[in-house]
Design an enzyme around this catalytic site. Structure first.
Site, PDB file in Angstrom:
ATOM      1  N   LYS A 185      14.326   1.626  10.129  1.00  0.00           N
ATOM      2  CA  LYS A 185      14.570   2.213   8.806  1.00  0.00           C
ATOM      3  C   LYS A 185      15.473   1.321   7.965  1.00  0.00           C
ATOM      4  CE  LYS A 185      18.869   3.795  10.025  1.00  0.00           C
ATOM      5  NZ  LYS A 185      20.165   3.753   9.333  1.00  0.00           N
TER       6      LYS A 185
ATOM      7  N   GLU B 261      23.073  -3.733   9.308  1.00  0.00           N
ATOM      8  CA  GLU B 261      22.273  -4.046  10.494  1.00  0.00           C
ATOM      9  C   GLU B 261      20.876  -4.552  10.153  1.00  0.00           C
ATOM     10  OE1 GLU B 261      22.854  -4.242  13.621  1.00  0.00           O
ATOM     11  OE2 GLU B 261      24.517  -2.931  14.197  1.00  0.00           O
TER      12      GLU B 261
ATOM     13  N   VAL C 170      28.978  -4.032   8.460  1.00  0.00           N
ATOM     14  CA  VAL C 170      27.754  -4.731   8.861  1.00  0.00           C
ATOM     15  C   VAL C 170      26.537  -4.016   8.294  1.00  0.00           C
ATOM     16  CG1 VAL C 170      26.317  -5.398  10.827  1.00  0.00           C
ATOM     17  CG2 VAL C 170      28.811  -5.586  10.978  1.00  0.00           C
TER      18      VAL C 170
END
Length: 335
Positions: A191, A281, A279
């Site tokens: 996602k 990802e 972060v």
């Protein structure tokens, strides 16, 4: 109950806050002294969540052994690219026969391992039946603000899944358990790639029609690779699938959507990442997802175009144009 949380980013902190709010004693592992002092003295994570007061039962430590040893449950929330190293550090201190809950999302670069595969590779077999994986539409700030939230808890062991489900469930945090570890992981990882594309679309000024198209076709890609890896297709209609996909593609707090949005506005990836405190990802996951799709022989058009944009310098407008020019085909999912 005493709980150790590995990872002091916004999500690990939010989960720790939730558990402390339930009355559990929670200790959070941090890498720097200022963060430890801020949490223990002022009840504030000064690095990641400076505007939120944390429960008094949530404390912090730099001593990994102190965080892990003798605890009744371990929550693991480092970025997926750092997970192997962290597990190697903690396994000598890990208590036996206690739940180990992973909240990391991603596919490891190079090895193309899912998070569950990393855990099962790095930890001895005696820990495997106690592993579970938490994923779903859950922004960290909203968990701390006690906004009603749902997530999935996946484990190959039903006893573990139900125990973790009970520990995490609270007035504003509802959990659903499933044995489909692969489905929950694939949805939670991919996602972020689709959210990058949705952010680019928004940054370029395209409308909600385009975003809906990307979400719809993105779910198709997630389902295709999930089926190939052995996931239950119904998982992708749940919290860790469609739920997380919608939130990450549409929510203004989404780091991955933000990276895409800024790319669409003309910034470089290097500029964007150097300015972020958390972060995203999806940037690393895009590379792994692209390589995995090539390895499995699965067509993933959105993922391929995001990869070309991030790693080959393709113009974002050309990405959207090429997606719209693809050969016409029948609707549906096939692998």
């Amino acid at each position: 109950m005493k709980i150790g949380v590995i990872g002091s980013g916004s999500f690990g902190t939010a989960l720790g806050s939730l558990l402390a709010d339930k009355g559990y004693e929670v200790i959070l592992w941090c890498r720097n002294d200022s963060q430890v002092e801020s949490i223990n003295r002022n009840h504030i994570n000064n690095k990641h969540l400076p505007n939120f007061t944390l429960p008094e039962k949530l404390t912090a430590s730099k001593d990994l052994r102190n965080v892990v040893q003798g605890k009744d449950m371990i929550v693991s929330s480092p970025p997926s690219h750092a997970l192997s190293e962290v597990l190697r550090e903690i396994k000598e201190y890990l208590p036996e026969k206690v739940p180990i809950v992973s909240a990391s999302k991603g596919i490891e670069n190079g090895t193309l391992r899912l998070v569950s595969e990393i855990f099962e590779s790095e930890l001895p077999e005696k820990y495997h039946s106690y592993l579970s994986y938490l994923s779903g539409p859950s922004f960290a700030k909203e968990i701390i603000q006690k906004v009603p939230t749902i997530v999935s808890i996946a484990s190959k062991n039903e006893t573990t899944a139900r125990k973790v489900q009970e520990i995490f469930s609270f007035l504003y945090f509802r959990t659903y358990w499933t044995p489909d570890v692969i489905g929950v992981e694939v949805g939670g990882s991919l996602k972020n790639v689709i959210a990058l594309a949705a952010g680019v679309s928004d940054g370029l000024g395209f409308g909600q029609n385009t975003r809906a198209a990307l979400i719809t076709r993105g779910l198709n890609e997630i389902t295709k690779i999930g089926l190939k890896l052995g996931a239950d297709p119904m998982t992708f209609l749940g919290p860790s699938g469609m739920g997380d996909l919608i939130l990450t593609c549409c929510g203004e707090q989404s780091r991955n959507r933000t990276v895409g949005f800024r790319l669409g506005k003309g910034e470089t990836l290097e500029q964007i990442l150097s300015s972020m405190n958390e972060v995203a990802e999806g940037v690393k996951t895009t590379q792994s997802a692209y390589e995995l799709s090539q390895k499995l022989g699965i067509e993933m058009a959105i993922t391929n175009e995001v990869y070309k944009m991030l790693y080959e310098g393709k113009n974002p407008r050309e990405v959207v144009k090429d997606l719209m020019k693809r050969d016409l085909k029948r609707e549906g999912v096939s692998v």
